[in-house]
Structures are given as C-alpha cells and as structure tokens.
Scaffold this motif. Structure first.
Motif, mmCIF file in Angstrom:
data_model
loop_
_atom_site.group_PDB
_atom_site.id
_atom_site.type_symbol
_atom_site.label_atom_id
_atom_site.label_comp_id
_atom_site.label_asym_id
_atom_site.label_seq_id
_atom_site.Cartn_x
_atom_site.Cartn_y
_atom_site.Cartn_z
ATOM 1 N N UNK A 1 0.843 -1.201 0.000
ATOM 2 C CA UNK A 1 0.000 0.000 0.000
ATOM 3 C C UNK A 1 0.876 1.248 0.000
ATOM 4 N N UNK A 3 2.217 4.786 0.754
ATOM 5 C CA UNK A 3 2.206 5.546 2.006
ATOM 6 C C UNK A 3 1.738 6.970 1.779
ATOM 7 N N UNK A 4 0.496 7.117 1.447
ATOM 8 C CA UNK A 4 -0.051 8.462 1.345
ATOM 9 C C UNK A 4 -1.088 8.600 2.451
ATOM 10 N N UNK A 5 -0.740 9.402 3.422
ATOM 11 C CA UNK A 5 -1.636 9.529 4.568
ATOM 12 C C UNK A 5 -2.876 10.304 4.179
ATOM 13 N N UNK A 6 -3.910 10.066 4.942
ATOM 14 C CA UNK A 6 -5.164 10.749 4.694
ATOM 15 C C UNK A 6 -5.060 12.220 5.041
ATOM 16 N N UNK A 10 -9.212 14.326 8.958
ATOM 17 C CA UNK A 10 -9.846 13.093 9.384
ATOM 18 C C UNK A 10 -9.160 12.551 10.642
ATOM 19 N N UNK A 11 -7.841 12.708 10.687
ATOM 20 C CA UNK A 11 -7.120 12.290 11.889
ATOM 21 C C UNK A 11 -7.583 13.101 13.099
ATOM 22 N N UNK A 95 0.540 4.090 17.341
ATOM 23 C CA UNK A 95 -0.027 4.557 16.072
ATOM 24 C C UNK A 95 0.789 5.757 15.585
ATOM 25 N N UNK A 96 0.778 6.006 14.301
ATOM 26 C CA UNK A 96 1.567 7.145 13.797
ATOM 27 C C UNK A 96 0.894 8.488 14.068
ATOM 28 N N UNK A 97 0.792 8.827 15.320
ATOM 29 C CA UNK A 97 0.186 10.103 15.710
ATOM 30 C C UNK A 97 1.300 10.994 16.251
ATOM 31 N N UNK B 72 7.924 8.650 14.130
ATOM 32 C CA UNK B 72 6.684 8.701 13.349
ATOM 33 C C UNK B 72 6.836 7.956 12.026
ATOM 34 N N UNK B 75 6.732 4.310 12.740
ATOM 35 C CA UNK B 75 5.407 3.796 13.084
ATOM 36 C C UNK B 75 4.466 3.795 11.885
ATOM 37 N N UNK B 102 -7.883 6.709 10.842
ATOM 38 C CA UNK B 102 -7.585 8.130 10.674
ATOM 39 C C UNK B 102 -6.106 8.413 10.523
ATOM 40 N N UNK B 103 -5.278 7.474 10.900
ATOM 41 C CA UNK B 103 -3.842 7.741 10.908
ATOM 42 C C UNK B 103 -3.084 6.911 9.877
ATOM 43 N N UNK B 104 -3.827 6.183 9.070
ATOM 44 C CA UNK B 104 -3.168 5.345 8.065
ATOM 45 C C UNK B 104 -3.716 5.690 6.684
#
Lengths: 773, 318
Positions: A1, A3-6, A10-11, A95-97, B72, B75, B102-104
């Motif tokens: 997939x 890697x283009x984040x939303x 939305x986050x 999570x990638x936050x 980041x 992750x 929301x984070x992916x």
C-alpha cells in the motif's frame, strides 16, 4: 500500500471523537450530579421565604463555578491518567500520531469539557436570574478579578496535574500531590505576608497583587513547559517508562502471586520458622497498598494544616474547624485507598481464586486507612489542644459539633472506600468520590438553609446539635451496608455492575438524612427559643386569656362611643365631653365609678378564660376604657382636679398593662388616642401631676410595644399551628375564631408531611398576624 | 536493504543490564523469529525497535529510519502487536478500526473489515466483552490492515485458537513472500519453526545465534551414543567438536555440536567402547535448549574426567 496519509482533518476528527468519547461518561456523571444539586437548590428556593432564596441561589452559583474545576480533574484523570493505567497509552502511542497532535487533541477536549460544564451549569442560575425570582440587586457577585484569578488557578491546576500524572506512575498519587503543591504554592506567600505584617515589617495588604501575579505567571509558565516536555517524553517512551528508578519497597511484580511471594520473603518471620496466616498476610499487604499515596495524603494534610494555622486567629475555634475540614478531605482520599491497589493489579482475582473470605478481605482493606485517618484526626486535634487556647475557649467546637464532625469523617471515608470498591478504574473512582463528597457538602449546606429558613431554628440547643444531626447517621450506615453487600460480588465477578449499587446507596445516603431531618425537624420547634421566648411560654399566655363574658359594661349610662366617630379628634371629644358635664362633682362620681369598674375588670382579666367569651366585644370595651380614662384625666386637669387626673391616668396604665397581645393590638387606635390626649397636656399640667416621676410611673415603656408585637406573632403562629393540627382544645378560643376567618382547609398532603405543614402554619400565622394588625 | 539493522546495542535499567552488545540484521522479505526465555530482553529489543526507549550504546535502523529520532516514520511503516495489546475497552471492534484508520492511508478500513470478517469477529462487540484470543485477533487485524513494510509481533499467537493460529502463521509466509518482513518473538517454537526463515536466540540479554533456520539446522547435529564401560573417558575425537549442549542418561550420551561430519561418525563407530552411534538433525526446540542452556567448562571437564555417574541417575550436564 502506498504511504499516502489521509487528510489530517480526518485524523483530527478521529482523535477528537476518541477523546470526547473517553471522557463522556464521567462528564455526564458530573453534569447530572451537579445539575441535581442545582435542582435541589432550586426546589429549596421555592419553599424558602424570599430573604433566604438568595443564599440558595449563591450555592447554585458556587456549583456552577465548581463545574470547570471538576471538569479539569476529570479531563486530567481520564485523558492522561486513565489512559496510562489501562494500557491504552501504549497502543495509542504505537499509532503514527504526532505527539503535538495528540497533546492538542487532549487539551482541546479538556477545554471543551470545562466550557460545556460551565455552560450547562450556568443555564439554571441564568434562567432564574432572567425569569425574575432572584432580585438582581441582592445578588452578591464576586468581583471580576476573582473570576480571572479563578480561571488562572484552573489553568494552573490543569497543567500541574497533567505534568505530574504523566510523570508519576500512579495517577491518583500524582493528582493528590498536584493539588497539595498548588495549595502550598498559594498558601506559603500568604503566610509569609501575614507573618511580616504581624511582625510589623510589612504593609497591611494580605496578599499583594505583585506576589500573586508573579506566582501565577511563574507556575503557569513552568507548569506548561513541564507538561509539554513530559508529554513528549511519555508519548515517545510509553506508559511505564520512569525518569528515575529506585528500589521500591514493593516488588515490581504485576501479579499477586509474585507480590505475595516477594512480600512473604520480606515480611515473613522466617527466622522463627512460622508461616503467616492468611489474615496476617492480607493485613500486611493491606498496609502496603497505596503506601506512597497514603503518605502523600497524610503529609500533605499536615502541611496544609501547618501552613494555615498561623493564617487563622488562635483565640477561636475557627482554626481547628478549618483544620478539621482538611482532615475531612484527607479522610475521603484515605478511604479511596482502601481498595485501590487491588483494583490496579486485579489482585482481587488472585484472592478470589484462593477462596479469601470477602468479609475478611473487606475488613483488612478498610482497617489500615481507617487507622491512619483516625491517627491523623487525633494528632491534629491533640496538636490544637496543646498549642491552642482550648479548652478555655468559648468558641471551641462543643460536643455536639464534634458529633457532627465524626459523622462527616465516617461518611466521607466510606464514600471514598465504596467508590474505590465499585469502580474498577482508580481515576473514575476518585472523580466519583470527589463529586459525591462535594454533593454531600452542598446538601449539608441545603440542610442549614432548610433548618434556618424553613423550620426557623436559629439557636443551638441539644435538639439542634444532636437530635437533628442524628438523621445523618443513616449516611455511614447506608454506605457501610453497601460495601458489605458489594464486596462479595466485587471479589468474585470482574464484570459485576457495582456502580449501580453505589449510585443507589450514594443517592439514598445523601438525600435520606435531609428527608428525615426535614420531616422530624419540626419536633424541635417547641423546644427552641423563638424570638426571645419558648413556645411553651407563649402557649401559657394563650391558655390564661381572661374570660370575656365577665367584662362588665363600663360607662353603662353614659353614651360616649359616639364621641369617637372621628378618632383623631381628641380635642373635639374633650369639648363634647366637657359640654355634657353639668358640674365637676359629676366628674368625681364618674371617675369613682370608673375606678371600681376598672378594678373589677382587672380581676376578670387575671382570671381563667371562659369558653363562651366574646373577644370582639371585650377588645372593644377595653379600647373604649383606655380612651375614656385618658379623656377623664385631661378633663379633670382642665378643671383643676389634679388628684382626680392622677387616678384616671393610673387606671389608664393598669388597663394598658393588663392587655394581652391580641387585645393590645386590637386597641391600637384607642392607645393612640390616649397618647394624643397625653400630648395635649401642657408642661404646667404635667408638673402639677408630679413631673417626670409621674410620667415615668404612668407611661408604658417604649419596648412594651415591641414585646407585645412579638408575643402577638407567636400567639398567631401557635394558634394557626394548632388550628392546622386540628387541636380541639383551642379551637373555640377567640383568636382562633379570627384565624378561622383567614385560613382555609389544608390540602390533605400537607397534613401528613410536617415540613410543608410547618411552612403553611408559619405562612398562615404571618397572614393572620398581618390581618389582625 | 535490511528491514532492521542493529549494531552493538546495549540497554540497562538502572544497574540491571538487559541487553549486551546485540547486533543483527533482518533482511527484507523474511519471517524472522526472535527466541529467548522470559526476561531474556526480547520485549526490550522490540520496544527499542519502535523507538520507545534509547539504547545505551550502538545504533539501530528500522526500514531505513532511526526509531528514536524519526519515530513517526517508523510507526507509519511498522505494524506492531504487543504481548498484551490494550485497546479502548469502551470501543466496539468497528470503532477501533475506524479510529485507527484516521492515521493510516486509504484502504485501511476495508482491509481491516476484511480481516475482522476472516477472523470471524462480531463487528459491533465491545472490546471489553472480548476474550483474550479475540482481542489478539483485533490487534493483529489492526497491525496488518495497512500492509506494513515490517510487522513486529510480540507473542502474536498467545491466546489464539489452533485454527486461527495456523491461518495466521500461513499468512505470515504469504506476507514474506510478497516482500514484506515479519519480525516476531514467540515461545511457540514448533510454530515458529514452521514459518520462520531466520532465527535469533537471545539468552540473558546476549545474542546466542542469528542465522537462517535451515542453515542453523544443517550446521548443528545431535550426536548420540552409548558406552559399554562408562568408567572410561569419552573419546578424544569429541574434542574437535564445538559442543553446545550435552546430556547423559545412564551410559547414553547426547551431544549437540557443530562440525559433526561423516569422518567423525566413522571414527566413533570404530571405537569399541561405543555402540549405537548416530547423528540426527535437531529440531528448533532442541536447538533452542542447546543455546539457552550452554555447557560450562567446569561441567565439561568434570564430566569428562569423572569415573561415571550412578547408572540409575539421569544427569543434565548443564
């Protein structure tokens, strides 16, 4: 997939949704509890007289102000402490936050919660203010700077609590420590200022604004930077990382098995070769549960008591009462530590598997914090006893007040313990306990309002301080029963909905004492002083009313009533009366007959009252006599008959003195006329009568009016109350006849609920008094 | 490029040293199994891979990024399932997925729903109502839903039922075949053996071995033989071996060692004191035991010089 984040929006939506959902249950609990308190305040306002409403309204405003602080505590606890303790922090941070985003979302959620609480809790007071029941002029609003300072303190509290919650391992310990630090921060400068002022070296400003501004700015700055740094570190290192590691007295194990094993290694007297019994082991572990938190509570309380001791005057019981309030809060927190450690480590499951009796477990958990709380209380009281002016001080708490405090301690301790038993999450348990304790405090204030405004007991008597607080004994009884009933389910069933019995018990424990005391509080009314006399005395006055049928007609042959068609025209009356006199000898015989009849009347007045007496005719005749004797005195003086005039005035005085309160009121216009006649006396005439001595002897003192007015009100109230109660022995009395004309039949509901009945009685008594006046 | 590069990292908590000079490389597109006893330092190493703590020495690179400085980025590329996954108990399974999506990147949610369906989990069930195994499935679904370059799994199959475990492990092979990397730590050695391409064994914070599993198996043999007269010393040919582990039961010896070749076997078979001499390929469990219970020199010398134990006793040399 790829890697283009939303989109980051939305986050944000996801984060905000999670944070708000996380805090929603506790937000709802706080809002519902505080709204209920406000509604109770509103209900009390409706039954209070208008003078007492403003106090109840002020309590509503205090509750509104309390909301954001509870919101800050809840936000800190749920969004930071609870996340760490439940382990979700690790998952969230995996999570990638970005940490900035995570922190901002939590801060926004906290702000939203505080504002929502403020808005929700301001709605009812605002509505009442705008709809009219509260006169805006009587409202004592805090000055603007207090509101600003409150906002700054809220911010300070939040950042300090968040920083400590993220830094320390146990969230509750962190929150207690944070609160203690904040209070100490703001108390220490005040104490130093006071000391400086007391030593004569400083100015009279208690808490200089420069000190305040510097302190708040520094603590906010340091707290905010600390919060950001600690959050970044904690987000990056996970929920269990420690800045400093030291060898804990407790093993680092997370299971009971290893804890027990390690504890037994430390504590078991192996050298004696005797294994500890189950009870001994449970007791030992219970002492070690939440040890740091208990130490923090005890030391923090002592620090607060010590800091505040020089702040308050030593020559009264105020300082001790202030200290006892600190102990009350500490007792609640100590109660909270009873089951805390077992919840954190799910130790109860291990105990359950090993068949530990819930009763033994409950006592072993309640015992140590109870002992610590008792020692804390005893130590504080002993400290004050040895360093204060006690026991010589007249303002020291008396035995009944101490009884009330003991009930408070027991109740708050059990509130804490019960909430820590019923809520698996420590943070939730702490917030619930704080909210419940706050609600209890407000409802206690409501009780004071009910007592002073509704039942109108304002003086301390044994009934006031002992019998009425006895109603509050149901609070610890209910809470303890709840703990006893919940502990078996707590230890066996992990998913048992224990919050339900807690909510029921807490609601009952808080509301039942109010209901009981409001219901039976009226019993104390006849025993307490009321406007200077007991109601027994008032009743005695009522029962000794004269027999009106024995009153003879005075001036039977003389047609004088027509003289007073114009009440204020004493001169005209005198002229007309004078014209009717053919000679002064007639005046002699008139006065002699008058004296005889007055004496007869006075005898009658001191005798027992007859059931068939006519109060209206009696009052009219007495009034007429008061006027007649005054006129005769003036007339005699006009004719130079000084002795005759003196005799007439003495008759006048005796009549006025003999009046019972109702007759006194009914003869008000006659007495005014007599006074008018007296003012018509010239100085030479008064000198001829005997001057000042005669005046003092003849004229009734000014306070006689006030005394009679008070007695009148009491009689009216008593009469109406007896009327409402349906007492037949007094129903046929004259005053009751008047009362019958002013009151209607009661609603049956009111007859069976004493507080409302008593309120109606008082209302009708006031109405009766007004109508009679 | 290696998915993970670890060079000489150490980690201490206070005075306690947890990892000593660990170095390993995990190639891309393999299933890499990290084995070790409880407290060996596996979770510490894994948490370090995700940047949860700094190591006291050495360097580390995950997917080409430094996990401490660029957590980041790491992750975003790494799916991680901890040994005790704690998700928000008040959320439903679908809410957890929606929140994480929301984070992916796009596609996370549909893939997550598909995995949840495959795991036969009820979408609307709350996390608090799930069993331990079901929670593990949700955590796995969350970690795999965005097709991470590297999947880091700490005890992933704990609590899973046999069917799901088998299915999950097979999916790991497929994932590796598709060019993604799986780094897992587990105590389920038999299962790891079925799927792992590479194996590393960590013992008391020290890396004992890192090698492809097949290579490891082929380089190590389990030599067994019996002695007619146990009072006699062991044959001198055995000194040539790099012995990893040795047990003795009565007069029967089992020696795990490298460099066991045919010539050695032939020589031993010619020894009149020995009989029933054979060499077999050990399985992963035996290898694991061999590496985590290494022989000490004193034990070896004592055994070799002994006159022989009581035949009725079974003695573990280590």
């Amino acid at each position: 997939m790829e890697l283009t984040t939303r989109a980051s929006s939305f986050a944000w939506v996801c984060l905000m949704w999670k944070e708000l959902q996380q805090i929603k249950p506790i937000f709802v609990a706080v809002v519902v509890t505080l709204l209920c308190i406000q509604l109770i305040c509103g209900a009390v306002m409706q039954v209070l007289p208008s003078a007492g409403r403003i106090d109840s309204y002020q309590i509503m405003l205090v509750v509104s102000g309390l909301g954001p602080f509870l919101g800050a505590l809840a936000s800190c606890g749920m969004l930071f402490g609870h996340e760490r303790q439940t382990g979700t922090w690790n998952w969230s941070s995996s999570l990638p936050i970005p940490w900035k985003q995570a922190l901002t979302a939590k801060l926004i959620a906290s702000l939203v919660v505080c504002l929502a609480l403020l808005a929700t809790l301001t709605a009812i007071p605002l509505f009442l203010l705008l709809s009219g029941p509260i006169p805006e002029a009587e409202l004592v609003m805090p000055p603007a700077y207090v509101l600003f300072n409150g906002g700054f303190i809220l911010l300070e509290l939040f950042v300090i609590l968040v920083a400590l919650t993220l830094l320390m391992q146990d969230a509750l310990t962190a929150m207690v420590t944070g609160c203690a630090i904040l209070i100490a921060l703001h108390s220490i400068p005040a104490v130093f200022t006071i000391r400086e002022v007391m030593s004569g070296g400083g100015n009279a400003t208690l808490y200089p604004s420069t000190v305040w501004n510097t302190l708040v700015s520094l603590s906010l700055l340091v707290g905010t930077i600390g919060m950001i740094l600690v959050f970044r570190w904690r987000w990056g290192t996970g929920q269990s990382a420690q800045l400093l590691r030291w060898k804990s007295s407790l093993p680092a194990a997370t299971t009971m098995a290893t804890a027990l094993a390690a504890t037994s290694l430390n504590l078991t007297p192996a050298r004696w070769g005797v294994a500890p019994s189950q009870k001994a082991m449970l007791w030992q572990l219970s002492w070690r549960n939440s040890l740091m938190l208990r130490l923090a509570i005890v030391l923090g309380t002592f620090a607060l008591v010590a800091i505040n001791k020089p702040y308050l005057p030593d020559d009264s019981g105020t300082a001790l009462r202030f200290a006892l309030n600190h102990i009350c809060a500490a007792t609640c927190l100590l109660g909270l530590t009873a089951f805390l450690a077992d919840q954190t480590r799910e130790r109860y499951r291990f105990l359950s598997d090993r068949g530990v009796s819930p009763r033994i477990l409950m006592w072993s958990r309640l015992g140590p914090p109870l002992v610590i709380a008792t020692l804390l209380l005893v130590a504080t009281v002993a400290w004050y006893l040895f360093t204060g002016p006690f026991p010589g001080s007249t303002t020291a708490p008396n035995v009944f007040e101490c009884w009330g405090y003991l009930l408070c301690f027991a109740s708050l301790f059990l509130v804490g313990a019960f909430s820590s038993l019923s809520f698996r999450s420590n943070i939730v348990a702490a917030v619930v306990a704080i909210v419940t304790a706050g609600a209890a405090a407000v409802l206690l204030g409501m009780w004071v309002a009910i007592k002073e405004e509704l039942i109108r007991i304002s003086s301390p008597t044994i009934v006031d301080w002992f019998v009425l607080p006895a109603g509050f004994i149901v609070t610890p009884v209910i809470l303890f029963t709840g703990i006893c009933l919940s502990s078996p389910r707590w230890i066996i069933d992990r998913d048992a909905p224990l919050h339900r019995p807690y909510l029921w018990c807490a609601a009952l424990a808080l509301l039942l004492p109010l209901f009981i005391d409001a219901t039976f509080g009226y019993l104390s009314v006849p025993k307490v002083a009321w406007q200077g006399a007991t109601l027994q005395e008032v009743d005695a006055v009522v029962h000794s009313r004269p027999a009106i049928e024995k009153v003879a007609k005075l001036f039977g042959d003389l047609e004088v009533p027509q003289l007073f068609d114009e009440p204020d025209s004493a001169d005209n009356a005198l002229i007309e009366l004078n014209e009717q006199l053919s000679n002064t000898e007639q005046l002699d015989s008139l006065l002699t007959g008058c004296e005889t009849r007055v004496n007869q009347m006075l005898d009658v007045l001191s005798g027992p009252m007859q059931a068939d007496a006519d109060p209206v005719a009696f009052d009219r005749d007495v009034g007429r006599w008061i006027e007649e004797t005054a006129l005769l005195a003036k007339l005699a003086m006009q004719h130079g008959r000084v002795e005759l005039s003196k005799r007439a005035w003495r008759c006048n005085r005796m009549l006025q003195q003999s009046c019972d309160p109702i007759t006194w009121m009914k003869t008000k216009s006659s007495r005014q006329k007599a006074r008018t006649v007296w003012t018509a006396f010239g100085m030479s005439e008064i000198q001829a009568l005997g001057g000042r001595d005669f005046t003092a002897e003849t004229m009734l003192p000014a306070q006689h009016d006030a005394t009679m007015g008070d007695q009148l009100q009491r009689i009216a109230a008593t009469v109406t109350r007896e009327l409402v109660r349906g007492n037949p022995s007094i129903k046929e009395a004259a005053a009751r006849t008047a009362a019958y004309r002013t009151v209607s039949e009661l609603d049956p509901f009111l007859r069976f609920y004493p507080p409302l009945r008593w309120r109606v009685e008082r209302g009708r008594a006031a109405a009766l008094a007004g109508s009679l006046e | 490029m290696n998915a993970i590069e670890i060079k000489g990292v150490s980690k201490r908590f206070g005075k306690r040293s947890v990892l000593h000079d660990v170095s390993l490389n995990v190639p891309t597109g393999v299933v890499f199994a990290l084995l070790g006893e409880n407290g060996a330092g596996k979770s510490t190493l894994i948490r370090g891979l995700l940047g949860y703590h700094r190591f006291n020495g050495g360097s580390i690179s995950v997917c080409g990024y430094d996990p401490v400085r660029q957590p980041l980025e790491v992750r975003r590329r790494v799916g991680y399932v901890s040994d005790a996954p704690s998700m928000y108990e008040w959320m439903t399974i679908s809410q957890v997925g929606w929140y994480a999506s929301g984070f992916y990147p796009d596609g996370f949610l549909s893939r997550y729903d598909q995995l949840i369906f495959e795991f036969q989990l009820p979408q609307e069930a709350k996390i608090r109502d799930l069993s331990k195994g079901m929670r593990a499935k949700v955590a796995l679904a969350l970690a795999m839903a965005f097709d991470p370059q590297l999947l880091v799994l700490d005890e992933p199959t704990s609590g899973l039922d046999p069917l799901v475990r088998r299915s999950f492990l097979e999916s790991m092979i497929d994932r590796a075949a598709a060019g993604q990397t799986v780094f897992l730590s587990s105590h389920q050695i038999h299962e790891v053996e079925r799927v792992a391409d590479w194996v590393a064994i960590l013992h008391q914070g020290k890396l004992q071995v890192v090698a492809p599993l097949d290579e490891l198996k082929s380089s190590i043999s389990m030599l067994s033989f019996s002695m007619r007269d146990s009072l006699l010393a062991l044959p001198a040919e055995l000194d040539r071996l790099e012995r990893l582990h040795q047990t003795q039961t009565g007069r029967t010896f089992q020696i795990m060692a490298r460099n066991v070749d045919e010539s050695l076997l032939a020589s031993l078979r010619l020894n009149s004191n020995l009989f029933d001499v054979k060499a077999i390929r050990p399985n992963l469990e035996e290898l694991y035991i061999g590496f985590t219970q290494p022989m000490r020199e004193t034990d070896l010398s004592r055994k070799e010089s002994s006159l022989g134990p009581n035949p009725s006793e079974s003695t573990d040399v280590a």
